[in-house]
Write an enzyme that holds these catalytic residues in place. Structure first.
Site, short mmCIF file in Angstrom:
data_model
loop_
_atom_site.label_atom_id
_atom_site.label_comp_id
_atom_site.label_asym_id
_atom_site.label_seq_id
_atom_site.Cartn_x
_atom_site.Cartn_y
_atom_site.Cartn_z
N ARG A 97 17.72 -6.79 65.89
CA ARG A 97 18.97 -6.87 65.14
C ARG A 97 19.22 -8.24 64.53
O ARG A 97 19.68 -8.35 63.40
CB ARG A 97 20.13 -6.49 66.07
CG ARG A 97 20.13 -5.02 66.42
CD ARG A 97 21.22 -4.68 67.40
NE ARG A 97 21.22 -3.23 67.64
CZ ARG A 97 22.04 -2.62 68.49
NH1 ARG A 97 22.91 -3.34 69.20
NH2 ARG A 97 22.00 -1.31 68.65
N ASP A 98 18.97 -9.30 65.28
CA ASP A 98 19.27 -10.63 64.75
C ASP A 98 18.41 -10.92 63.52
O ASP A 98 18.90 -11.43 62.50
CB ASP A 98 19.08 -11.70 65.82
CG ASP A 98 17.69 -11.70 66.45
OD1 ASP A 98 17.06 -10.63 66.52
OD2 ASP A 98 17.23 -12.78 66.87
#
Length: 649
Positions: free
Chosen positions: A338-339
């Site tokens: 996600r990051d």
């Protein structure tokens, strides 16, 4: 502040088994009835903990601010829950789930806690199936799995796009059983406003009845906080509006260490902001990235025409599309963590190739190829409720045109510091689920929040809470009453704070102050951070806080249902906590996971850690109002994994 992780000795794979069998004290069934446990929160972690402790025979009081435990924010989790069952026979194992979680967290989580999480994950699935959770199944009846970011195996169990809701209903059934048996007393519409210490141990809480405003004292032998995360410090997030930091922050002000508050997860697939009056953002599950492809036009001119409605995205030829995750991270593609996925979307939009009308802050999530390959009916079966939700909010049909998505604040990896037993540095104060810091490091992998909440509630806290009570001794059971030293003082502080909020009679609403704080936090402590911006935020937040206490307007009365008063109290805590977050982000002079300091990135824009200086948990200790908090460090020592440059290429 003394930080002892209490990590057991021995091989990693044997720590939890040996700890349960040799180190933890037991309480015999007859004596359990004499102990009283308070559980604050009734989401997955809170409901499962309260139900399990009630099943064991303890007297439990469970508190939530919702009108029913079924409305806890755990219901909003959509895509699934991880477990290392290896049903797909694709090479999964407990160790691989452990390693993926450590790597996904950018080597900033405590190794032993993460291994235990992976170890008990399989038990969670068995437990929830036994409770009737309707997981998706293959044609032959076996439980189905799909993939999530940061993994190259299919280990995510799911119930369409409603996994969190279905799991919470399973836990709620068990909680309801214990309520019916009289083992658990449920207090809905009660908000915890302070923690009470007696002789240095957590022995009770102060609550406000949100219906009639009554302030109450509640005494117990120990307290378990399962009150979720603090993402709403940014004002706009995927969290429900009621989600707040108050319970954890009041515990911090009573002496509990707050660990890694700057670790915030930005989720890459949310519906973009569409107006100044918006109160929250809507998540589109990461599971959509199994079949959806993320892209933007290669040309800035084409992106401009899409933004202004002059060009249909379906008319853009394949060779003029930039599937940037597939290009940059070929091994993981659209299932990059996600990051990394969030920052990549921001980079594309910063480059002028964003496609959302007006702001340009949006990218495409496109199901054209999957529909052509599998058929619309298969996609509808997998994601139909998510597509319906998107259609209702945007009036666009994602079966015909690509979804528009953009990153948004979602989950918080920081939380109250806990040891291996999930006990804070305050004896008798246990913390479960998103409210603690222990399992996800600097970035949580998708489908691991539900795993942690249920692991803590069903398979860790029932052992470790019993150990604490056993060590206190049966002679101490039920001895603390609400007239004990500490209760009156805490109640008076709560009452004084409420009266102060009501007496200001200013001109600006709590929501307005919250929105202004959110802008500061997003601009200076959001997806990208730097020294100058963080120092600016640390300058601006106290000024805003001072203005709040001079000019906030709280309408209504204190002895009644008053949502403005509730909001004002929560915003007041966010106005203090936001500064703590920025101090933590300024201190951590490296990039790791969701904490991205622009000064520390590679030539390709990837996060650059500093393992020599920052391989520790940063734990903050409250020193008093208007005083800088003290920093303590728990060094992270890895026995089974080695620090490596995190790569998904």
């Amino acid at each position: 502040m003394k930080l002892d992780s209490k990590t057991p000795e021995g091989p990693l794979s044997e720590k939890w088994t040996n700890h349960k069998g040799h180190n933890l004290k037991l309480v015999n069934p007859a004596n359990r009835r004499k102990y009283h446990v308070i559980v604050v929160g009734s989401g997955l972690a809170g409901a499962s903990a309260a139900a399990s402790l009630g099943e064991q025979g303890y007297q439990v009081s469970c508190f939530c601010y919702q009108d029913s435990p079924r409305r806890a924010h755990s219901i909003a989790a959509q895509g699934g829950i991880n477990a290392a069952k290896n049903y797909q026979n694709d090479g999964d194992s407990v160790f691989r789930l452990f390693y993926d979680t450590i790597k996904g967290g950018d080597y900033r989580a405590r190794e032993a806690n993460v291994y235990r999480l992976a170890e008990v994950s399989n038990n969670i699935i068995d437990q929830m199936v036994a409770q009737g959770v309707p997981f998706a199944r293959e044609y032959g009846g076996m439980l189905d799995n799909r993939s999530f970011g940061g993994a190259q195996v299919s280990r995510t169990f799911y119930a369409r796009g409603q996994t969190g809701q279905q799991l919470l209903l399973g836990a709620y059934q068990q909680l309801s059983k214990q309520i019916g048996l009289g083992q658990v007393k449920m207090y809905n519409r009660h908000e915890m406003l302070d923690l009470v210490l007696v002789d240095g141990h957590a022995k009770g809480i102060i609550t406000r009845n949100m219906v009639n405003g009554k302030i109450d004292r509640w005494a117990a032998d120990c307290v378990v906080l399962c009150t979720g995360g603090y993402g709403n410090v940014f004002f706009l997030s995927t969290n429900a509006q009621g989600c707040n930091v108050t319970a954890a922050y009041r515990a911090y002000k009573r002496g509990a260490g707050f660990a890694n508050p700057c670790y915030t997860q930005i989720h890459p697939t949310c519906i973009p902001v569409h107006g100044d009056q918006q109160s929250k953002l809507t998540l589109m599950s990461e599971s959509l990235r199994n079949d959806g492809r993320i892209w933007v036009p290669k040309s800035k001119d084409a992106a401009e025409k899409v933004r202004t409605g002059q060009l249909d995205p379906n008319a853009i030829p394949e060779e003029e599309r930039d599937y940037y995750l597939e290009r940059k991270y070929p091994s993981f593609g659209n299932l990059a963590p996600r990051d990394i996925s969030s920052r990549s979307a921001k980079e594309a939009c910063d480059d002028g190739r964003g496609i959302a009308p007006g702001s340009g802050l949006g990218v495409f999530l496109d199901f054209r190829d999957a529909i052509n390959r599998l058929g619309e009916n298969v996609i509808a079966e997998r994601y139909g409720n998510l597509f319906d939700m998107y259609n209702r909010i945007t009036a666009a049909n994602p079966y015909k045109t690509p979804m528009m998505i953009y990153p948004a604040v979602h989950y918080t990896m920081g939380g109250l510091w806990v040891d291996y037993n999930l006990e804070s540095n305050i004896p008798g104060l246990f913390v479960g689920g998103e409210a603690n810091f222990s399992d996800h490091g600097a970035n949580r992998l998708g489908a691991s929040a539900l795993m942690q909440g249920l692991a803590d509630g069903y398979f860790v806290l029932p052992y470790t809470v019993g150990d604490y009570l056993g060590r206190c001794g049966i002679h101490s059971a039920g001895t603390i009453k609400s007239d004990a030293s500490g209760f009156a003082e805490a109640e008076q502080e709560v009452t004084d704070r409420i009266q102060r909020l009501m007496s200001i009679k200013g001109k600006e609403s709590p929501r307005s102050f919250h929105q202004r704080l959110g802008h500061i936090m997003w601009d200076h402590c959001g997806m990208a951070r730097d020294k100058a911006g963080l120092e600016k935020a640390i300058e601006l937040i106290p000024q805003l806080r001072e203005e709040f206490w001079a000019n906030v307007k709280v309408v209504g009365g204190e002895a009644e249902l008053n949502q403005e008063l509730e909001r004002a109290g929560r915003v007041a805590d966010f106005l203090e906590f936001g500064e703590l977050m920025c101090r933590d982000a300024l201190m951590r002079d490296e990039s790791c996971g969701g904490h991205f300091r622009t000064e520390h990135q590679s030539e390709e824009g990837e996060a650059v850690r500093d393992d020599d200086k920052f391989a520790f948990v940063g734990v903050w200790e409250y020193q008093g109002d208007n005083k800088a908090p003290a920093l303590h460090k728990e060094e992270l020592v890895y026995e089974e994994v080695k620090f490596t440059t995190r790569s998904y290429k």
